[in-house]
Design a protein around this motif. Structure first.
Motif, PDB file in Angstrom:
ATOM      1  N   TYR A   1       0.839  -1.210   0.000  1.00 52.52           N
ATOM      2  CA  TYR A   1       0.000   0.000   0.000  1.00 52.52           C
ATOM      3  C   TYR A   1       0.872   1.256   0.000  1.00 52.52           C
ATOM      4  O   TYR A   1       0.585   2.221  -0.731  1.00 52.52           O
ATOM      5  CB  TYR A   1      -0.909  -0.030   1.223  1.00 52.52           C
ATOM      6  CG  TYR A   1      -1.679   1.236   1.484  1.00 52.52           C
ATOM      7  CD1 TYR A   1      -2.729   1.628   0.649  1.00 52.52           C
ATOM      8  CD2 TYR A   1      -1.379   2.043   2.571  1.00 52.52           C
ATOM      9  CE1 TYR A   1      -3.447   2.785   0.895  1.00 52.52           C
ATOM     10  CE2 TYR A   1      -2.095   3.197   2.828  1.00 52.52           C
ATOM     11  CZ  TYR A   1      -3.124   3.568   1.990  1.00 52.52           C
ATOM     12  OH  TYR A   1      -3.833   4.723   2.242  1.00 52.52           O
ATOM     13  N   LEU A   2       1.948   1.250   0.784  1.00 51.94           N
ATOM     14  CA  LEU A   2       2.834   2.420   0.835  1.00 51.94           C
ATOM     15  C   LEU A   2       3.561   2.627  -0.493  1.00 51.94           C
ATOM     16  O   LEU A   2       3.745   3.756  -0.948  1.00 51.94           O
ATOM     17  CB  LEU A   2       3.837   2.261   1.981  1.00 51.94           C
ATOM     18  CG  LEU A   2       3.236   2.263   3.395  1.00 51.94           C
ATOM     19  CD1 LEU A   2       4.315   2.002   4.436  1.00 51.94           C
ATOM     20  CD2 LEU A   2       2.537   3.588   3.681  1.00 51.94           C
ATOM     21  N   ILE A   3       3.982   1.532  -1.121  1.00 45.61           N
ATOM     22  CA  ILE A   3       4.601   1.636  -2.448  1.00 45.61           C
ATOM     23  C   ILE A   3       3.600   2.175  -3.455  1.00 45.61           C
ATOM     24  O   ILE A   3       3.933   3.004  -4.314  1.00 45.61           O
ATOM     25  CB  ILE A   3       5.147   0.257  -2.882  1.00 45.61           C
ATOM     26  CG1 ILE A   3       6.305  -0.163  -1.974  1.00 45.61           C
ATOM     27  CG2 ILE A   3       5.593   0.293  -4.339  1.00 45.61           C
ATOM     28  CD1 ILE A   3       6.812  -1.565  -2.249  1.00 45.61           C
ATOM     29  N   PHE A   4       2.367   1.717  -3.342  1.00 45.10           N
ATOM     30  CA  PHE A   4       1.291   2.197  -4.220  1.00 45.10           C
ATOM     31  C   PHE A   4       1.124   3.711  -4.083  1.00 45.10           C
ATOM     32  O   PHE A   4       0.981   4.427  -5.084  1.00 45.10           O
ATOM     33  CB  PHE A   4       0.002   1.469  -3.851  1.00 45.10           C
ATOM     34  CG  PHE A   4      -1.230   1.992  -4.526  1.00 45.10           C
ATOM     35  CD1 PHE A   4      -1.504   1.681  -5.853  1.00 45.10           C
ATOM     36  CD2 PHE A   4      -2.132   2.791  -3.837  1.00 45.10           C
ATOM     37  CE1 PHE A   4      -2.646   2.157  -6.472  1.00 45.10           C
ATOM     38  CE2 PHE A   4      -3.276   3.269  -4.451  1.00 45.10           C
ATOM     39  CZ  PHE A   4      -3.530   2.947  -5.768  1.00 45.10           C
ATOM     40  N   LEU A   5       1.162   4.218  -2.847  1.00 43.12           N
ATOM     41  CA  LEU A   5       1.033   5.659  -2.633  1.00 43.12           C
ATOM     42  C   LEU A   5       2.224   6.413  -3.207  1.00 43.12           C
ATOM     43  O   LEU A   5       2.074   7.513  -3.760  1.00 43.12           O
ATOM     44  CB  LEU A   5       0.905   5.961  -1.135  1.00 43.12           C
ATOM     45  CG  LEU A   5      -0.373   5.482  -0.437  1.00 43.12           C
ATOM     46  CD1 LEU A   5      -0.337   5.850   1.042  1.00 43.12           C
ATOM     47  CD2 LEU A   5      -1.612   6.072  -1.097  1.00 43.12           C
ATOM     48  N   GLY A   6       3.431   5.824  -3.077  1.00 43.23           N
ATOM     49  CA  GLY A   6       4.618   6.484  -3.610  1.00 43.23           C
ATOM     50  C   GLY A   6       4.577   6.634  -5.123  1.00 43.23           C
ATOM     51  O   GLY A   6       5.057   7.639  -5.672  1.00 43.23           O
ATOM     52  N   LYS A   7       3.989   5.670  -5.810  1.00 46.49           N
ATOM     53  CA  LYS A   7       3.943   5.720  -7.270  1.00 46.49           C
ATOM     54  C   LYS A   7       2.958   6.760  -7.797  1.00 46.49           C
ATOM     55  O   LYS A   7       2.951   7.060  -8.989  1.00 46.49           O
ATOM     56  CB  LYS A   7       3.575   4.342  -7.824  1.00 46.49           C
ATOM     57  CG  LYS A   7       4.683   3.294  -7.661  1.00 46.49           C
ATOM     58  CD  LYS A   7       4.270   1.972  -8.285  1.00 46.49           C
ATOM     59  CE  LYS A   7       5.386   0.944  -8.164  1.00 46.49           C
ATOM     60  NZ  LYS A   7       4.997  -0.361  -8.750  1.00 46.49           N
TER      61      LYS A   7
END
Length: 243
Positions: A7-13
């Motif tokens: 989820y955090l990687i998703f937000l970063g992208k």
């Protein structure tokens, strides 16, 4: 990798390789229409009846003759601004808006529309998800403000129609020792809740796999997870800003 890490990687992208600014303007405006305008009816109904019920039930328990009548509207005001307006409204919106976002993105995933965007070199997370999050952050405070007003006004109408409290006493109660930071607190909660609902629903829909059944499961998971996130954030914000 855990779901939280994903989820955090998703937000970063969301903020990598964005499109031109004018592209987002039209997308955000369209999402504001879909999220905000289409949610007015449910917010109006829920907020009005919550205020009315709070007023009637508070009046029914105020049987002590030494307690002034205006305390009823004071309780309606504070409970609406602190909890009923922002939290209950956003829980309702997590069901309506969250399921809609997850279903839309889930359908795009299983029909390979998201894959087509990525083949064309478009950052699908930024193009599809970021406008939904920005539109939610813009429209949720407006909806919460409307819900707070309608909740207090609904209590006024209910108190007047049932004779539980006179209009003059009700207006005196909502003005008595009013704290402006309560409204600020409600708006802060609405912004945080908007981000959580839109991002969690987008995450659930974006990574949907399978067919129509999985889209339904993603929508259900989006509503469940966003409701839990809203309630946890509600406690943390109350402890931070009020406690």
């Amino acid at each position: 990798m855990s779901k939280l890490g994903k989820y955090l990687i998703f937000l970063g992208k969301l903020f990598t390789n964005p499109e031109k600014f004018r592209v987002y303007v039209s997308l955000v405006f369209q999402e504001c229409m879909d999220i905000g305008i289409n949610s007015l009816l449910i917010v109006t109904i829920v907020a009005s009846f919550l205020g009315a019920v709070t007023c009637v039930q508070t009046a029914a328990n105020m049987d002590n003759p030494f307690v002034p009548q205006y305390i009823i509207s004071l309780i309606v005001r504070d409970s609406t601004l602190l909890e009923l307006g922002p939290t209950i409204t956003c829980v309702v919106l997590s069901g309506k808006v969250g399921s809609s976002i997850a279903g839309q993105l889930g359908t795009m995933r299983i029909t390979e529309q998201i894959d087509a965007l990525e083949v064309m070199g478009i950052n699908s997370q930024s193009y599809l998800v970021l406008p939904k999050i920005l539109a939610s952050i813009i429209t949720f405070p407006m909806l919460v403000t409307l819900a707070c007003f309608l909740g207090i006004y609904g209590g006024y109408i209910a108190g007047w129609l049932t004779g539980a409290i006179s209009p003059q006493e009700y207006i005196h109660g909502i003005q008595f020792q009013f704290k402006g930071n309560y409204m600020f607190f409600a708006l802060v909660k609405s912004v945080v809740f908007a981000f959580l609902i839109a991002s969690i629903a987008s995450f659930q829909g974006f990574y949907t796999k399978g067919g129509a059944y999985e889209v339904g499961k993603a929508s259900t998971a989006a509503v469940t997870n966003s409701c839990i996130a809203v309630l946890i954030a509600d406690y943390l914000l109350a402890q931070l800003l009020v406690g």
